[in-house]
Scaffold this motif. Structure first.
Motif, short mmCIF file in Angstrom:
data_model
loop_
_atom_site.label_atom_id
_atom_site.label_comp_id
_atom_site.label_asym_id
_atom_site.label_seq_id
_atom_site.Cartn_x
_atom_site.Cartn_y
_atom_site.Cartn_z
N UNK A 83 44.66 32.82 44.93
CA UNK A 83 45.64 33.81 44.01
C UNK A 83 45.07 34.94 42.96
N UNK A 84 43.86 34.47 42.90
CA UNK A 84 42.90 35.36 41.93
C UNK A 84 42.70 36.46 42.80
N UNK A 85 42.63 36.74 44.01
CA UNK A 85 41.89 37.72 44.54
C UNK A 85 43.27 38.63 45.12
N UNK A 86 44.42 38.04 45.52
CA UNK A 86 45.51 38.69 46.22
C UNK A 86 45.85 38.94 44.65
N UNK A 87 45.64 38.65 43.38
CA UNK A 87 46.16 39.67 42.43
C UNK A 87 45.38 40.90 41.80
N UNK A 88 44.25 40.95 41.97
CA UNK A 88 43.41 42.08 41.75
C UNK A 88 42.58 42.56 43.01
N UNK A 89 42.93 42.22 44.49
CA UNK A 89 41.96 43.28 45.26
C UNK A 89 42.61 45.01 44.72
N UNK A 90 41.58 45.36 45.68
CA UNK A 90 42.11 47.39 45.63
C UNK A 90 43.26 47.55 46.28
N UNK A 91 44.12 48.52 46.90
CA UNK A 91 44.93 48.18 48.21
C UNK A 91 43.84 48.46 49.49
N UNK A 92 42.29 49.60 49.44
CA UNK A 92 41.82 49.23 49.99
C UNK A 92 41.32 47.91 50.86
#
Ligand code: ZN
Length: 240
Positions: A83-92
């Motif tokens: 959930x943290x990863x999905x929230x914070x990753x860059x669009x690229x």
């Protein structure tokens, strides 16, 4: 062709950098999924793989971050990290992950995360499950990750044997069908905290497992500085 086979990087940049340094010059980098999840550096790890032109497949953590599969079956720590990863990753990062298929075929190798019959989910850890899967891919060899254990299952005239791909282990591929696991770069679980990966010479058929030290404390500090479960930092030191 000299290929580095990496799996389960789990957003661990220091582990990936140590592995890249150790592997020397290679023609291709193949990645068997779970590039993200658990660890603190999803954008950095994906950017590095993209820069190297790595050929990857998706793992269950990648698919969960992309919203392709529900996180309900993940344990609490894994879910929090997804959930943290999905929230914070860059669009690229999202675009690169989404561009990776669940299965690839490269020459005589099938690449999947879990198993050829259940690419995202199945754990290939026992001989009965390996026997069923040895009949489930078209090429001669199959490369899997997911269990974080360096391991081989080989069909020797109907008898399935398992071999351990520990440090310095080598295997000469031949006409026998086999399933090979390089172990995990970013979160080893076989009691050895060092990053684990495989070098493969596709023409000669020689496989070599490598074990590389990396600054575990650096990844642990990064995990503790983020809203990620601290247990994900602790386990890296013991390799469980
Ligand atoms: Zn994994």
């Amino acid at each position: 062709m000299r290929v580095a086979v990496l799996s389960d990087l789990h957003s661990n940049r220091p582990a990936l950098e140590a592995v890249l340094h150790d592997m020397g010059s290679v023609d291709q980098v193949w990645v068997l999924g779970d590039t993200v999840g658990y660890g603190p550096h999803p954008d950095e790890v994906v950017a590095r793989l993209a820069e190297l032109g790595a050929l990857a497949v998706q793992g269950n953590h990648d698919a969960a971050v992309l919203g392709r599969i529900p996180v309900g079956t993940f344990n609490a720590q894994a879910r929090a990290a997804v959930e943290w990863t999905a929230r914070t990753i860059a669009p690229a990062t999202r675009v690169w992950l989404a561009a990776q298929p669940d299965m690839r075929v490269e020459g005589s190798f099938t690449l999947v995360h879990g198993s050829p019959r259940e690419p995202l989910w199945e754990y290939l850890i026992s001989i009965p499950v390996a026997r069923l899967n040895l009949a489930a891919f078209e090429t001669r060899h199959c490369l899997v990750g997911h269990t974080h254990f360096p391991l081989v299952f080989r069909d020797d005239d109907g008898q399935v044997e398992s071999l351990t791909g520990g440090e310095g282990a080598r295997l000469q591929l031949d006409q026998r069908r086999c399933i090979l696991n390089p172990g995990s770069v970013g979160q080893p679980r076989d009691g050895d905290p060092r990053a684990c990966f495989m070098l493969l010479d596709t023409e000669g058929g020689l496989v070599e497992w490598r074990r590389v030290e990396y600054p575990v404390a650096e990844t642990q500090r990064a995990i503790r500085s983020l809203p990620l479960p601290v247990s994900l930092a602790d386990r890296l030191m013991v390799g469980r």
